[in-house]
Design a protein around this motif. Structure first.
Motif, PDB file in Angstrom:
ATOM      1  N   ASP A   1       0.830  -1.206   0.000  1.00  0.00           N
ATOM      2  CA  ASP A   1       0.000   0.000   0.000  1.00  0.00           C
ATOM      3  C   ASP A   1       0.866   1.258   0.000  1.00  0.00           C
ATOM      4  OD1 ASP A   1      -2.208  -1.638   0.019  1.00  0.00           O
ATOM      5  OD2 ASP A   1      -2.705  -1.279   2.136  1.00  0.00           O
ATOM      6  N   GLY A   2       1.959   1.223   0.754  1.00  0.00           N
ATOM      7  CA  GLY A   2       2.864   2.362   0.782  1.00  0.00           C
ATOM      8  C   GLY A   2       3.500   2.619  -0.573  1.00  0.00           C
ATOM      9  N   LEU A   3       3.914   1.561  -1.247  1.00  0.00           N
ATOM     10  CA  LEU A   3       4.530   1.732  -2.568  1.00  0.00           C
ATOM     11  C   LEU A   3       3.515   2.202  -3.597  1.00  0.00           C
ATOM     12  CD1 LEU A   3       7.008  -1.296  -2.622  1.00  0.00           C
ATOM     13  CD2 LEU A   3       7.519   1.133  -2.221  1.00  0.00           C
ATOM     14  N   ARG A   4       2.254   1.768  -3.472  1.00  0.00           N
ATOM     15  CA  ARG A   4       1.209   2.281  -4.363  1.00  0.00           C
ATOM     16  C   ARG A   4       1.000   3.779  -4.133  1.00  0.00           C
ATOM     17  NH1 ARG A   4      -2.469  -2.142  -2.771  1.00  0.00           N
ATOM     18  NH2 ARG A   4      -1.845  -3.890  -4.044  1.00  0.00           N
ATOM     19  N   ALA A   5       1.028   4.203  -2.871  1.00  0.00           N
ATOM     20  CA  ALA A   5       0.892   5.623  -2.550  1.00  0.00           C
ATOM     21  C   ALA A   5       2.072   6.398  -3.115  1.00  0.00           C
ATOM     22  CB  ALA A   5       0.787   5.817  -1.035  1.00  0.00           C
TER      23      ALA A   5
ATOM     24  N   ALA B   1       1.548   6.845  -6.814  1.00  0.00           N
ATOM     25  CA  ALA B   1       0.565   7.895  -7.071  1.00  0.00           C
ATOM     26  C   ALA B   1       1.171   9.273  -6.849  1.00  0.00           C
ATOM     27  CB  ALA B   1      -0.654   7.705  -6.165  1.00  0.00           C
ATOM     28  N   THR B   2       1.981   9.435  -5.842  1.00  0.00           N
ATOM     29  CA  THR B   2       2.628  10.720  -5.583  1.00  0.00           C
ATOM     30  C   THR B   2       3.577  11.081  -6.727  1.00  0.00           C
ATOM     31  OG1 THR B   2       2.475  10.394  -3.178  1.00  0.00           O
ATOM     32  CG2 THR B   2       4.115  11.987  -3.969  1.00  0.00           C
ATOM     33  N   LEU B   3       4.342  10.107  -7.189  1.00  0.00           N
ATOM     34  CA  LEU B   3       5.276  10.368  -8.295  1.00  0.00           C
ATOM     35  C   LEU B   3       4.534  10.701  -9.585  1.00  0.00           C
ATOM     36  CD1 LEU B   3       7.831   7.518  -7.608  1.00  0.00           C
ATOM     37  CD2 LEU B   3       8.320   9.979  -7.515  1.00  0.00           C
ATOM     38  N   ALA B   4       3.375  10.091  -9.795  1.00  0.00           N
ATOM     39  CA  ALA B   4       2.594  10.338 -11.017  1.00  0.00           C
ATOM     40  C   ALA B   4       1.868  11.680 -10.970  1.00  0.00           C
ATOM     41  CB  ALA B   4       1.583   9.222 -11.227  1.00  0.00           C
TER      42      ALA B   4
END
Length: 136
Positions: free
Chosen positions: A125-129, A132-135
């Motif tokens: 979940d942290g890596l998905r967040a 999303a932040t990088l995108a």
């Protein structure tokens, strides 16, 4: 001892990713689960709170700016483990970067599988967040 890990490859430079996540106090910048972070002990201990207000206190155990990695331990948290030690690493690739998040710990009152699943979910979940932040 149980373990957990997750990895993510992103189309961003390792330097860009590390600049976002490499600060020991930077979790609120990319991880919505951790809205606040306060450093103490010269920046080696971070005091976090999750959205429920649970305290999480972690100690920086090792930091390598050039290697884009740091290792930390949990001093206090609402998790069913002891002896928690985790490493966050950013690896440069030809066309992007890979983020590796892994940990080892001793479960307390739960099975190795349950503790591993808990932290694998947190890492994923942290890596998905982060993605999303990088995108964004």
């Amino acid at each position: 001892m149980a373990t957990a890990s997750a990895s993510l490859t992103v189309p961003a430079s390792a330097d860009r990713v590390w600049n976002l996540i490499g600060g020991f106090d930077s979790l609120p910048d990319w991880l919505p689960y951790i809205p606040t972070s306060t450093l103490s002990e010269g920046g080696r201990v971070r005091h976090l709170a999750n959205p429920d207000g649970d305290a999480i206190v972690e100690r920086l155990e090792a930091f390598d700016q050039a290697g884009r990695t740091y290792t930390y331990s949990i001093l206090q948290a609402p998790f069913p483990v002891t002896g928690y030690r985790s490493t966050l690493r950013v690896v440069e690739l030809d066309h992007g970067a890979r983020i590796d998040w892994s940990g080892a710990f001793t479960p307390v009152g739960v099975s190795d599988e349950a503790a591993s699943a808990l932290f694998e979910g947190i890492y994923r979940d942290g890596l998905r967040a982060l993605q999303a932040t990088l995108a964004g």
